[in-house]
Write an enzyme that holds these catalytic residues in place. Structure first.
Site, mmCIF file in Angstrom:
data_model
loop_
_atom_site.group_PDB
_atom_site.id
_atom_site.type_symbol
_atom_site.label_atom_id
_atom_site.label_comp_id
_atom_site.label_asym_id
_atom_site.label_seq_id
_atom_site.Cartn_x
_atom_site.Cartn_y
_atom_site.Cartn_z
ATOM 1 N N HIS A 116 109.137 42.935 -2.460
ATOM 2 C CA HIS A 116 109.336 42.613 -1.034
ATOM 3 C C HIS A 116 108.109 42.969 -0.199
ATOM 4 O O HIS A 116 108.235 43.288 0.985
ATOM 5 C CB HIS A 116 110.565 43.324 -0.466
ATOM 6 C CG HIS A 116 111.783 43.206 -1.334
ATOM 7 N ND1 HIS A 116 112.659 42.140 -1.275
ATOM 8 C CD2 HIS A 116 112.232 44.011 -2.329
ATOM 9 C CE1 HIS A 116 113.610 42.302 -2.172
ATOM 10 N NE2 HIS A 116 113.375 43.425 -2.841
ATOM 11 N N LYS A 146 95.250 6.328 -11.290
ATOM 12 C CA LYS A 146 93.946 6.947 -11.516
ATOM 13 C C LYS A 146 93.531 7.933 -10.438
ATOM 14 O O LYS A 146 93.109 9.051 -10.747
ATOM 15 C CB LYS A 146 92.879 5.863 -11.674
ATOM 16 C CG LYS A 146 93.002 5.219 -13.026
ATOM 17 C CD LYS A 146 92.264 3.919 -13.127
ATOM 18 C CE LYS A 146 92.904 3.042 -14.161
ATOM 19 N NZ LYS A 146 94.293 2.638 -13.838
ATOM 20 N N GLU A 203 91.159 31.396 -0.169
ATOM 21 C CA GLU A 203 91.947 30.636 0.820
ATOM 22 C C GLU A 203 91.920 29.140 0.521
ATOM 23 O O GLU A 203 92.938 28.448 0.604
ATOM 24 C CB GLU A 203 91.424 30.888 2.240
ATOM 25 C CG GLU A 203 91.815 32.252 2.786
ATOM 26 C CD GLU A 203 91.211 32.535 4.151
ATOM 27 O OE1 GLU A 203 90.941 31.589 4.915
ATOM 28 O OE2 GLU A 203 90.995 33.715 4.467
HETATM 29 N N1 ARG Z 1 92.536 -2.124 -13.536
HETATM 30 C C1 ARG Z 1 93.773 -2.180 -14.251
HETATM 31 C C2 ARG Z 1 94.476 -0.815 -14.180
HETATM 32 O O1 ARG Z 1 93.846 0.108 -13.828
HETATM 33 C C3 ARG Z 1 93.546 -2.529 -15.676
HETATM 34 C C4 ARG Z 1 94.687 -3.249 -16.305
HETATM 35 C C5 ARG Z 1 94.872 -4.554 -15.674
HETATM 36 N N2 ARG Z 1 95.830 -5.332 -16.357
HETATM 37 C C6 ARG Z 1 96.373 -6.421 -15.801
HETATM 38 N N3 ARG Z 1 97.216 -7.089 -16.500
HETATM 39 N N4 ARG Z 1 96.107 -6.755 -14.550
HETATM 40 O O2 ARG Z 1 95.648 -0.680 -14.477
#
Ligand code: ARG
Length: 465
Positions: free
Chosen positions: A159, A328, A293
């Protein structure tokens, strides 16, 4: 650009809308997959030669062409074209420019769908290995500190209030154990990352007799994915990694919080070197713990990425959908953030110096040995609940007279319980208290040294000291 220049332009009669072209392109961010895309293509081409779909000469031209492209990219001599949408089509187009017709055969038995899934897995596998190295560097720093500070007493808190005395070494080994679990989770996640999608093609597999086991072996994957639909659409491995990363960031945020408290004037438990702090533009006296931080703050974006990925995959029908292109940026940001935060900690921890005097002083303030007095009474035959009551009265006396338990005289203590003898002062000292926690996982300096020794041995055994 008119659509004729695009690899998929055959069935189109009109050019792509310029905004749509930019909107659907991923080249801005997926170009960092280039080395893995090329690695995957070289393995695919090698396999196509082995099974006789490409002849030796074509295979050699493709591989040399791809190696040349990698050199160009590394030298910064590669123009990434938005009209070519992504890393896969940019590299393929350049290959065809360089080597002509042989380049047009590379994509045999392959789709960007299995290609991109392969690239991300190769990327993530390499990053997991780098991240694991940083985790190990941090674990070693903590083990070193634990050994050096195995006898250093500090108040253990619950605590956020003084609870019982512990050692600074014990505290460092608690952090170590959290990171140790993180290493285990990452190595488990890596097993599911390390599976090869190639051969799944667009979604249904391919009619070419690809030797998938061969390609998998060339790329160091443990085996080809067992279902083509799942292979192109699965992003569980990315989510799993983001979950591991979130736990690591949660741990780092806890370490950060404690460092921030400890460096504050109110605690004064540690000093951080100037190299890891910054000043204030208005208050000349300030030395701010910016590194912890910032790490604490960055936990948020990693948790956010985990949610982004989960939400990205939620309700997605089989198999590949363009949605997946959105995997991504959160994944890359997670990798980059995590690596930077771990690096900051691994660099900083070896320079943390505990202020032993301040910690002992704080441990004395909060009646940290109250439990020890109760345990002492129990050992002399008093029931724990009665002991709790007696010690409560001793604490009240301490509060009223502004003294620690060890400063209350024997006759005063005996008024509360005649069973108390002069040996009580052995347990009322901080050193006696920590030394008595002498069991597996306990804070006794002897146990802390043992825990540090075992942790170091495990690192050596895993071949990663
Ligand atoms: N740039 C696409 C991705 O990152 C690659 C795959 C694309 N495939 C497709 N059928 N449009 O997913």
């Amino acid at each position: 650009m008119s659509s004729e220049n695009k690899p998929w332009a055959g069935r189109f009669t009109e050019a792509t809308d310029a905004f749509v072209e930019a909107f659907t392109a991923s080249i801005e961010f997926d170009k960092r997959l280039a080395p893995y895309d090329i690695q995957g293509s070289i393995a695919h081409a090698t396999m196509l030669v082995r099974i006789g779909i490409l002849n030796e000469k074509e295979g050699r031209a493709i591989i040399e062409g791809l190696e040349g492209i990698l050199d160009d990219i590394e030298r910064g001599d590669f123009h990434w074209a938005v009209e070519l949408e992504d890393v896969h089509m940019n590299i393929e187009a350049r290959l065809i420019d360089r080597i002509g017709d042989a380049g047009k055969k590379l994509h045999t038995g392959r789709s960007r769908n299995d290609q991109v899934a392969t690239d991300i897995r190769l990327f993530l596998r390499a990053e997991i290995d780098t991240i694991t190295e940083e985790l190990i560097r941090l674990k070693i720093a903590l083990i070193d500190l634990a050994e050096r500070e195995a006898d250093t007493i500090m108040p253990g808190l619950t605590h956020l209030q003084v609870a019982q005395p512990i050692t600074f070494g014990h505290h460092m080994m608690a952090w170590h154990d959290m990171l140790n679990r993180d290493c285990g989770r990452l190595s488990d996640c890596r097993k599911r990352v390390n599976i090869m999608p190639l051969g799944a093609a667009a979604l249904a597999g391919t009619s070419y007799p690809l030797d998938r086991a061969l390609t998998a072996g060339l790329l160091g994957f443990s085996h080809p994915a067992t279902n083509s639909l799942d292979a192109v659409s699965d992003r569980d491995f990315a989510i799993e990694f983001a979950a591991c990363a979130s736990l690591i960031m949660m741990h780092l945020s806890r370490f950060s919080e404690e460092l921030i408290l400890w460096i504050s004037g109110q605690f004064g438990f540690i000093d951080l070197p100037d190299a890891f702090c910054t000043g204030s533009s208005i208050m000349p006296q300030k030395k701010n713990p910016d590194v912890p931080e910032l790490v604490r703050g960055k936990a948020g974006r990693v948790f956010g990425a985990l949610f982004a990925l989960l939400t990205l995959m939620k309700s997605q029908p089989l198999a590949y959908n363009k949605d997946n292109q959105e995997d991504k940026e959160p994944l890359f940001d997670t990798v980059d953030t995590l690596k930077k935060c771990l690096r900051a900690f691994a660099d900083m921890m070896p320079h943390v110096r505990p202020n032993r005097k301040a910690m002992v002083k704080a441990a004395k303030k909060g009646f940290a040995t109250a439990t020890d007095l109760a345990d002492y009474l129990v050992r002399k035959g008093v029931a724990f609940r009665d002991a709790h009551e007696i010690v409560g009265k001793a604490v009240r006396l301490g509060v009223e007279t502004k003294r620690d338990l060890s400063e209350i005289s024997l006759p005063e203590l005996q008024k509360l319980s005649p069973i108390i003898a002069s040996d009580v002062f052995e347990v009322l000292t901080l050193e006696g208290s920590v030394a008595s926690r002498d069991l597996i996982g306990g804070t006794a300096p002897k146990r802390v040294r043992e825990a540090a020794r075992l942790a170091r041995r495990d690192l050596e055994r895993s071949g990663k000291p």
